[in-house]
Design a protein around this motif. Structure first.
Motif, PDB file in Angstrom:
ATOM      1  N   UNK A 243       3.729  -5.527   7.631  1.00  0.00           N
ATOM      2  CA  UNK A 243       3.883  -4.289   6.875  1.00  0.00           C
ATOM      3  C   UNK A 243       2.582  -3.874   6.191  1.00  0.00           C
ATOM      4  N   UNK A 244       1.727  -4.835   5.863  1.00  0.00           N
ATOM      5  CA  UNK A 244       0.466  -4.503   5.191  1.00  0.00           C
ATOM      6  C   UNK A 244      -0.413  -3.623   6.091  1.00  0.00           C
ATOM      7  N   UNK A 245      -0.471  -3.967   7.361  1.00  0.00           N
ATOM      8  CA  UNK A 245      -1.265  -3.180   8.303  1.00  0.00           C
ATOM      9  C   UNK A 245      -0.631  -1.809   8.506  1.00  0.00           C
ATOM     10  N   UNK A 246       0.664  -1.785   8.648  1.00  0.00           N
ATOM     11  CA  UNK A 246       1.361  -0.520   8.900  1.00  0.00           C
ATOM     12  C   UNK A 246       1.277   0.431   7.706  1.00  0.00           C
ATOM     13  N   UNK A 247       1.342  -0.101   6.487  1.00  0.00           N
ATOM     14  CA  UNK A 247       1.339   0.746   5.297  1.00  0.00           C
ATOM     15  C   UNK A 247      -0.044   1.219   4.869  1.00  0.00           C
ATOM     16  N   UNK A 248      -1.061   0.469   5.204  1.00  0.00           N
ATOM     17  CA  UNK A 248      -2.421   0.830   4.777  1.00  0.00           C
ATOM     18  C   UNK A 248      -2.877   2.117   5.461  1.00  0.00           C
TER      19      UNK A 248
ATOM     20  N   UNK B  13       0.837  -1.186   0.000  1.00  0.00           N
ATOM     21  CA  UNK B  13       0.000   0.000   0.000  1.00  0.00           C
ATOM     22  C   UNK B  13       0.875   1.241   0.000  1.00  0.00           C
ATOM     23  N   UNK B  14       0.374   2.308  -0.602  1.00  0.00           N
ATOM     24  CA  UNK B  14       1.046   3.599  -0.556  1.00  0.00           C
ATOM     25  C   UNK B  14       0.597   4.277   0.733  1.00  0.00           C
ATOM     26  N   UNK B  15       1.459   4.334   1.724  1.00  0.00           N
ATOM     27  CA  UNK B  15       1.077   4.851   3.043  1.00  0.00           C
ATOM     28  C   UNK B  15       0.695   6.325   3.011  1.00  0.00           C
ATOM     29  N   UNK B  16       1.057   7.030   1.966  1.00  0.00           N
ATOM     30  CA  UNK B  16       0.716   8.458   1.858  1.00  0.00           C
ATOM     31  C   UNK B  16      -0.648   8.689   1.201  1.00  0.00           C
ATOM     32  N   UNK B  17      -1.168   7.652   0.577  1.00  0.00           N
ATOM     33  CA  UNK B  17      -2.457   7.780  -0.104  1.00  0.00           C
ATOM     34  C   UNK B  17      -3.595   7.556   0.890  1.00  0.00           C
ATOM     35  N   UNK B  18      -4.496   8.500   0.977  1.00  0.00           N
ATOM     36  CA  UNK B  18      -5.615   8.415   1.904  1.00  0.00           C
ATOM     37  C   UNK B  18      -6.892   7.995   1.175  1.00  0.00           C
TER      38      UNK B  18
END
Length: 118
Positions: free
Chosen positions: A91-96, A35-40
């Motif tokens: 990382x999936x949870x952290x990045x989402x 996931x792009x962590x900056x994308x909301x």
């Protein structure tokens, strides 16, 4: 042509269209590994997804599911550490940008008397 034949023919077309639409949807879905962590996720989209989820049909229309949306970074980190199987999934949870946690009432029958009283 009788109305029964027309009705049967219309039903077959509707069923065929629904089956085709479902197959297209099922075959076009994608699994996201990163996931792009900056994308909301826009709030309107999140509300629409939640509303659709919470009003989905369930047995006896009891809706035994609750959904919690987690966006706070510290809570996502705790969830990743304590609920995900293996470090490779954390990382999936952290990045989402948001995580939906689905909770199911496994003892729905205990709510039946209250529901019947309503």
């Amino acid at each position: 042509m009788s109305s029964a034949i027309k009705s049967s023919s219309s039903m077959a077309l509707a069923t065929s269209a629904a089956s085709t639409a479902f197959r297209l949807l099922a075959r076009s879905r994608k699994s996201t590994r990163r996931f792009d962590s900056k994308r909301q996720i826009p709030l309107a989209v999140m509300k629409d997804v939640l509303q659709t989820t919470l009003t989905s049909p369930s047995g006896f229309n009891l809706q035994p599911v609750q959904v919690i949306i987690i966006q706070a970074k510290d809570v996502k980190n705790q969830l990743a550490e304590n609920a995900m199987l293996g470090a490779g999934n954390q990382y999936r949870i952290r990045d989402a940008s948001a995580v939906a946690v689905f909770l199911c009432d496994l003892e729905i029958s205990k709510r039946l008397p209250r529901i019947i009283d309503l």
